[in-house]
Design a protein around this motif. Sequence first.
Motif, PDB file in Angstrom:
ATOM      1  N   PRO A  56     -14.590  19.784 -10.979  1.00  0.00           N
ATOM      2  CA  PRO A  56     -14.603  20.663  -9.802  1.00  0.00           C
ATOM      3  C   PRO A  56     -15.946  21.339  -9.571  1.00  0.00           C
ATOM      4  O   PRO A  56     -16.255  21.757  -8.457  1.00  0.00           O
ATOM      5  N   HIS A  57     -16.767  21.435 -10.617  1.00  0.00           N
ATOM      6  CA  HIS A  57     -18.027  22.158 -10.505  1.00  0.00           C
ATOM      7  C   HIS A  57     -19.248  21.239 -10.496  1.00  0.00           C
ATOM      8  O   HIS A  57     -20.374  21.691 -10.702  1.00  0.00           O
ATOM      9  N   GLY A  58     -19.021  19.968 -10.280  1.00  0.00           N
ATOM     10  CA  GLY A  58     -20.158  19.062 -10.178  1.00  0.00           C
ATOM     11  C   GLY A  58     -20.036  17.850 -11.070  1.00  0.00           C
ATOM     12  O   GLY A  58     -19.068  17.691 -11.827  1.00  0.00           O
ATOM     13  N   GLU A 110     -16.799   6.149 -13.274  1.00  0.00           N
ATOM     14  CA  GLU A 110     -16.599   7.581 -13.110  1.00  0.00           C
ATOM     15  C   GLU A 110     -15.237   7.978 -13.674  1.00  0.00           C
ATOM     16  O   GLU A 110     -14.287   7.195 -13.673  1.00  0.00           O
ATOM     17  N   THR A 111     -15.162   9.212 -14.162  1.00  0.00           N
ATOM     18  CA  THR A 111     -13.950   9.675 -14.817  1.00  0.00           C
ATOM     19  C   THR A 111     -13.891  11.194 -14.754  1.00  0.00           C
ATOM     20  O   THR A 111     -14.820  11.846 -14.264  1.00  0.00           O
ATOM     21  N   GLU A 112     -12.803  11.753 -15.243  1.00  0.00           N
ATOM     22  CA  GLU A 112     -12.651  13.205 -15.289  1.00  0.00           C
ATOM     23  C   GLU A 112     -13.260  13.744 -16.585  1.00  0.00           C
ATOM     24  O   GLU A 112     -13.455  13.003 -17.555  1.00  0.00           O
ATOM     25  N   PHE A 172      -4.766  16.835 -11.851  1.00  0.00           N
ATOM     26  CA  PHE A 172      -4.297  16.095 -10.680  1.00  0.00           C
ATOM     27  C   PHE A 172      -4.973  16.596  -9.395  1.00  0.00           C
ATOM     28  O   PHE A 172      -5.235  15.821  -8.480  1.00  0.00           O
ATOM     29  N   ALA A 173      -5.238  17.890  -9.349  1.00  0.00           N
ATOM     30  CA  ALA A 173      -5.807  18.484  -8.134  1.00  0.00           C
ATOM     31  C   ALA A 173      -7.330  18.404  -8.088  1.00  0.00           C
ATOM     32  O   ALA A 173      -7.929  18.803  -7.083  1.00  0.00           O
ATOM     33  N   ASN A 174      -7.965  17.897  -9.139  1.00  0.00           N
ATOM     34  CA  ASN A 174      -9.429  17.816  -9.209  1.00  0.00           C
ATOM     35  C   ASN A 174      -9.972  17.135  -7.945  1.00  0.00           C
ATOM     36  O   ASN A 174      -9.746  15.945  -7.721  1.00  0.00           O
ATOM     37  N   PRO A 175     -10.704  17.867  -7.110  1.00  0.00           N
ATOM     38  CA  PRO A 175     -11.148  17.289  -5.833  1.00  0.00           C
ATOM     39  C   PRO A 175     -12.206  16.205  -5.982  1.00  0.00           C
ATOM     40  O   PRO A 175     -12.460  15.451  -5.040  1.00  0.00           O
ATOM     41  N   ALA A 176     -12.806  16.116  -7.162  1.00  0.00           N
ATOM     42  CA  ALA A 176     -13.886  15.139  -7.361  1.00  0.00           C
ATOM     43  C   ALA A 176     -13.379  13.768  -7.778  1.00  0.00           C
ATOM     44  O   ALA A 176     -14.140  12.798  -7.771  1.00  0.00           O
ATOM     45  N   ILE A 177     -12.105  13.663  -8.156  1.00  0.00           N
ATOM     46  CA  ILE A 177     -11.558  12.399  -8.649  1.00  0.00           C
ATOM     47  C   ILE A 177     -10.737  11.722  -7.559  1.00  0.00           C
ATOM     48  O   ILE A 177      -9.722  12.255  -7.098  1.00  0.00           O
TER      49      ILE A 177
END
Length: 489
Positions: free
Chosen positions: A87-89, A253-255, A357-362
């Motif tokens: 979420p922060h980059g 890319e991953t979380e 699940f809510a991570n806007p970057a994924i």
Amino acid sequence: MTRLTAKLLPQLPEGVRPAYDPAAQAAGILHLGLGAFHRAHQAFYTDAALARDGGDWRILAVSLRSTETVDALRAQDGLFTLVERGPHGDRAQVIGAVADALAAARDSQEVLAVFERPEIRIVTLTVTEKAYGFDRASMDIEPGHEAIAADLAAPQQPRGVIGLLVEGLRRRRAADLRPPAILCCDNLPENGPLLRAGVLGFARRVDVDLAEWIAQEVAFPASMVDRITPATTDETAKRAQALIGADDAAAVETEPFTQWVIEENFPQGRPSWEAGGAVFVADVAPFERMKLRMLNGAHSLIAYAGFLAGHAYVRDAMSDASLAVLVDRHIRAAAGTVGRLEGIDLDAYRADLLARFANPAIAHQTYQIAMDGTEKLPQRIFAPATDALTSGADLAPYAFAVAAWMCYATGRDAKGKNYDLRDPREDELRRAVLHAGNDASALVAALTALPSFFPVSLRDSPAFRHALETRLAVMLDRGMPEAIRREAA
């Protein structure tokens, strides 16, 4: 733009380039299933182990189907960029754990020859359940599975994963070498014992003495893996390029979150995977149960309900307030079937899942998660639902999730557009749906009657059947968005 290769490493900043000289470490692991998840997970942990303690534990990675990733990695000296998106980059890390890559479709004999290298002490796998050809009910192989049948007919020229393992072990034995530990890293309950049973089932059919040797000598430790890794897109390469200043045709890319719980059973040693956060235990099953029921079960709910509600990605589904309520409800219900776990706060784990699940970057596609439902639902949804039925707990969360899958199995979205189910039993599902039409009761009857799929206790429960039929009727008649709103209310 410069291509990512070993020559470029000295120009990359500390923290981005590997904290060791990859060329100074030899390979000790053979990996089957060179996909994005392996690169984001096992290769990441092995990279951390090499950075902390060194050792000849680099990976010879095999793609069982495609050649594209193999060619990309070979052109880059095995290097690739892992982009962690939070979420922060974004954060980039170049992974040096892959020593070489092979394509089984093109280099099958070379792949088999790797088994004869004494320095290979571990074989790891990420190939998805349908690739194995297991018959879970009998803890054996399924002789009619396409790859199994072909490899039984020509066991010394295998193409499937079980055939490759058995022929590789045969060669290992013939060379009088100690066998490697074989570590399954797929999302399967009791994946170590299941893989062992499949390998032995195949071996008994081709060489009884070999099967006996495998049973006595080969370790099959179990593991639980977790890291959300979306399908790689053109945007992945662009992000990697922006972060490292070089072209990378194998970027992933991953979380930020990652988890690996492993049974400690490696007769010839192992890398220091704990350097990356891996946990070694005597029994993986409780952790596996937690993950399958809470994370994967909720993921399946999101996939089917979210996809049919028009949400392309998991993050979009979680921005739907009503669906987010149902996801939370499902995770809470599943947690009630897990039991106590030493060192794990299930409520904190639930909160972590909702945030992930809510991570806007994924950008994790709901349609991607929805594939192979008949392979996934028994462990993710049916097992906790059966426990809930036995204990008298609320069946609604599971009934809604199963009804959403049944609605998805019709193969038609809200606009009447058809889509592929991407399920190993797709033909059976299509026939069942065609016979049942748009009648909820008939569709429930047809899909719960599929052989070796639905638990008898759930199928024969009037309460569960009623809960399924009423929810499916709303989905079919009013659409998934309305069904979600009604259920959340």
